[in-house]
Design an enzyme around this catalytic site. Structure first.
Site, PDB file in Angstrom:
ATOM      1  N   TYR A  61       0.845  -1.199   0.000  1.00  0.00           N
ATOM      2  CA  TYR A  61       0.000   0.000   0.000  1.00  0.00           C
ATOM      3  C   TYR A  61       0.888   1.260   0.000  1.00  0.00           C
ATOM      4  O   TYR A  61       1.525   1.588   1.012  1.00  0.00           O
ATOM      5  CB  TYR A  61      -0.929   0.034   1.215  1.00  0.00           C
ATOM      6  CG  TYR A  61      -1.937  -1.088   1.280  1.00  0.00           C
ATOM      7  CD1 TYR A  61      -2.286  -1.845   0.166  1.00  0.00           C
ATOM      8  CD2 TYR A  61      -2.569  -1.397   2.487  1.00  0.00           C
ATOM      9  CE1 TYR A  61      -3.216  -2.872   0.243  1.00  0.00           C
ATOM     10  CE2 TYR A  61      -3.509  -2.412   2.573  1.00  0.00           C
ATOM     11  CZ  TYR A  61      -3.824  -3.152   1.449  1.00  0.00           C
ATOM     12  OH  TYR A  61      -4.745  -4.173   1.540  1.00  0.00           O
ATOM     13  N   GLY A 282     -11.994   1.234   5.575  1.00  0.00           N
ATOM     14  CA  GLY A 282     -11.026   2.306   5.356  1.00  0.00           C
ATOM     15  C   GLY A 282     -11.553   3.650   5.829  1.00  0.00           C
ATOM     16  O   GLY A 282     -12.760   3.868   5.937  1.00  0.00           O
ATOM     17  N   ARG A 284     -10.204   7.901   5.307  1.00  0.00           N
ATOM     18  CA  ARG A 284      -9.180   8.829   4.821  1.00  0.00           C
ATOM     19  C   ARG A 284      -9.154  10.133   5.612  1.00  0.00           C
ATOM     20  O   ARG A 284      -8.319  10.998   5.376  1.00  0.00           O
ATOM     21  CB  ARG A 284      -9.400   9.101   3.336  1.00  0.00           C
ATOM     22  CG  ARG A 284      -9.361   7.829   2.511  1.00  0.00           C
ATOM     23  CD  ARG A 284      -9.576   8.058   1.047  1.00  0.00           C
ATOM     24  NE  ARG A 284      -8.449   8.749   0.422  1.00  0.00           N
ATOM     25  CZ  ARG A 284      -8.311   8.918  -0.895  1.00  0.00           C
ATOM     26  NH1 ARG A 284      -9.239   8.441  -1.716  1.00  0.00           N
ATOM     27  NH2 ARG A 284      -7.266   9.546  -1.383  1.00  0.00           N
TER      28      ARG A 284
END
Length: 317
Positions: A61, A282, A284
């Site tokens: 990643y 996830g 962000r």
């Protein structure tokens, strides 16, 4: 938050874990576009402050960058979550990614260095490719566990036959497959096999890379950055895009009954399966994390699970 034991390990996981794929940043083959490291660190801090107790990342990643960001976030936090990472995808000086299971030992050393930990809580083989290297690679994984460099070992994206081969060499603590309303391939064989063999399942992409959040639109898709891998993903192309956004709208209406988003309903649907130990989600930014954190405790009532089942049977092949 309720916790669930992961397979044969002593790890007790919250229902959702922090997924660190997108925070690897842009400019690599499977990027989600540009990402501000300070936003990433704030997202991790928020997740930990709200009770999430595990982080899932991978060496690939951001080509090492995600692991470095995770380390920075943990250095400035009082929380001590479990840290999971993965191996088997390597890159060269041209930033080109390839499958290689012969470098796992050096990959583990590099991940330990980037993560700044003495031992990795769960080390996972990212993809079973090349297939002929699985046995040798799993033997190396078992050696790393015996040496204490990793506490538990798992696989990701493995078929039943590939897990059977690995089990002849050493126990498997977990499997990490994709699972969502739009991708149910693991239901027929993989989830029953894992449940029968006490292999924990931590599924990724429960909101199908953003499609089921309730915040995705055709306009957003059209304006994805050039280095966002989703631009070329089949579920982001027509006619599937319109179908998928309709699914998000449908589950969003169910979410409104409970004051939660479509994304929270999508995650709850994944967690409804008895074989799922936890879902990787996830984030962000801290705001995104706050939006999905109800999924750690929200559970779908049976009647609404059946309502969704009927809708999917009619609209999603």
């Amino acid at each position: 938050m309720d916790k669930k034991k992961l397979g044969n390990s002593d790890l007790e996981l919250t229902a959702i874990g922090f997924g660190a794929w997108a925070i690897g940043g842009g400019d690599w083959q499977f990027a989600w576009g540009p990402q501000d490291d300070n936003d990433s660190i704030s997202a991790i801090h928020k997740a930990l402050d709200l009770g999430i107790n595990w982080i899932d990342t991978a060496a690939v990643y951001g080509l090492g960058h995600s692991e470095e960001v995770v380390a920075r976030a943990l250095k400035s936090s009082s929380h001590k979550p479990y840290v999971f990472t993965k191996c088997g995808l390597v890159w060269d000086e041209k930033r080109e990614v390839s499958n290689d299971l012969k470098k796992i030992r050096s990959e583990a050393e590099n991940s330990l260095r980037r993560l700044q930990v003495e031992s990795i809580d769960l080390y996972q083989m990212h993809w079973p490719k090349p297939d002929e290297e699985i046995e040798e690679a799993w033997g190396v994984m078992a050696d790393l566990q015996k040496e204490g460099k990793v506490r538990w070992i798992g696989v990701s994206n493995f078929s039943v036959s590939q897990m059977e081969r690995a089990l002849k060499i050493a126990p498997i603590t977990s499997n990490q497959p994709p699972y969502s309303m739009l991708n149910r391939a693991i239901e027929a064989e993989i989830l029953p096999f894992c449940e029968k063999n006490n292999i924990g399942t931590i599924s990724y992409a429960p909101m199908h890379s953003g499609l089921l959040t309730g915040a995705m639109t055709k306009e957003r898709v059209a304006n994805f950055p050039q280095d966002d891998f989703r631009r070329n993903a089949k579920n982001y192309q027509e006619p599937l895009l319109s179908r998928n956004l309709a699914v998000a709208e449908f589950i969003g209406a169910i979410g409104k009954r409970h004051g939660v988003s479509a994304g929270v309903v999508a995650i709850a649907w994944v967690l409804h399966h008895s074989a799922i130990t936890g879902a990787i989600v996830g984030g962000r930014s801290a705001k995104q994390v706050e939006g999905v954190i109800p999924a750690a405790t929200f559970r779908l009532p049976d009647e609404e699970f059946l309502e969704i089942k009927a809708y999917l049977a009619e609209h999603v092949a």
